[in-house]
Design a protein around this motif. Structure first.
Motif, PDB file in Angstrom:
ATOM      1  N   TYR A 141       0.848  -1.185   0.000  1.00  0.00           N
ATOM      2  CA  TYR A 141       0.000   0.000   0.000  1.00  0.00           C
ATOM      3  C   TYR A 141       0.887   1.240   0.000  1.00  0.00           C
ATOM      4  CZ  TYR A 141       0.837   0.569   5.035  1.00  0.00           C
ATOM      5  OH  TYR A 141       1.417   0.747   6.268  1.00  0.00           O
ATOM      6  N   ARG A 160      -2.348   4.241  -5.778  1.00  0.00           N
ATOM      7  CA  ARG A 160      -3.061   2.949  -5.836  1.00  0.00           C
ATOM      8  C   ARG A 160      -3.524   2.679  -7.256  1.00  0.00           C
ATOM      9  NH1 ARG A 160      -8.766   1.705  -2.972  1.00  0.00           N
ATOM     10  NH2 ARG A 160      -9.348   3.370  -4.395  1.00  0.00           N
ATOM     11  N   ASP A 164      -1.979  -0.411  -9.531  1.00  0.00           N
ATOM     12  CA  ASP A 164      -2.923  -1.519  -9.673  1.00  0.00           C
ATOM     13  C   ASP A 164      -2.496  -2.381 -10.857  1.00  0.00           C
ATOM     14  OD1 ASP A 164      -5.155  -3.067  -9.054  1.00  0.00           O
ATOM     15  OD2 ASP A 164      -6.410  -1.993 -10.496  1.00  0.00           O
ATOM     16  N   LEU A 169      -1.924  -5.178  -4.296  1.00  0.00           N
ATOM     17  CA  LEU A 169      -2.265  -4.069  -3.403  1.00  0.00           C
ATOM     18  C   LEU A 169      -3.246  -4.495  -2.327  1.00  0.00           C
ATOM     19  CD1 LEU A 169      -2.583  -1.196  -6.021  1.00  0.00           C
ATOM     20  CD2 LEU A 169      -0.680  -1.659  -4.475  1.00  0.00           C
TER      21      LEU A 169
END
Length: 185
Positions: A141, A160, A164, A169
């Motif tokens: 993260y 994020r 991805d 994640l």
């Protein structure tokens, strides 16, 4: 997992996959291209130190292996941090050394002591970011600290989206714990 666990909605925790750390160098290229955040050359491993000669010997061996590139510190939460310093362009070497520290602890039976590993990034505007690997979850993260123990949530969510598909994640945002004062961030 038994039928009672399934009935009660319990699931087995994810097993850590330390080899997932090796996806960080290519993710760093993607992150830099999309956000301007470049590796700083700093990374660290957090673990809860154990008592006893075996752990002390292991700790000495890890420090001897990495030499002057590693600095040990303790935080106010009872964790020991090993900060590794490499040239910013050597992110693959940094990740290899972080993996070696984690693997050494895990191989010696201290895997339960591992908390997280992180690699730091920064941009010319002064934004800072750590990509944190949660050992017990096997996920990553982003953590973007701001002055005054605040977080840049917008940057974390942007990262994020960028990462991805590059890294496994952490989907539960409640597990995106702040790592205030972590060495290297």
């Amino acid at each position: 997992m038994g039928w009672l666990d399934a009935l009660l909605g319990r699931s087995k925790p994810a097993k850590p996959d330390l080899d997932a750390l090796f996806a960080l160098p290519s993710a760093a290229v993607t992150l830099q291209a999309a956000t301007g955040l470049a590796p700083t050359g700093l990374g660290s491993v957090a673990f809860r130190a154990a008592e006893g000669g075996a752990f002390a010997t292991l700790e000495r061996d890890v420090k001897a292996l990495l030499g002057e590139r590693v600095v040990q510190s303790d935080d106010g939460y009872g964790y020991t941090w090993l900060l590794v310093n490499r040239p910013p362009e050597a992110v693959a070497d940094l990740v290899t050394e972080l993996h070696a520290v984690n693997s050494s602890l895990e191989g010696a039976g201290f895997g339960t002591s591992l908390l997280c590993s992180l690699v730091s990034f920064a941009d010319p505007e002064g934004r800072r970011l750590a990509v944190v690997y949660l050992y017990k979850r096997g996920t990553f993260y982003p953590f973007a600290p701001l002055p005054g123990q605040k977080r840049d949530n917008a940057l974390e969510l942007q990262v994020r989206g960028v990462l991805d598909g590059e890294l496994p994640l952490e989907s539960d945002l409640g597990r995106w714990f702040p790592v205030w004062g972590a060495p290297g961030v």
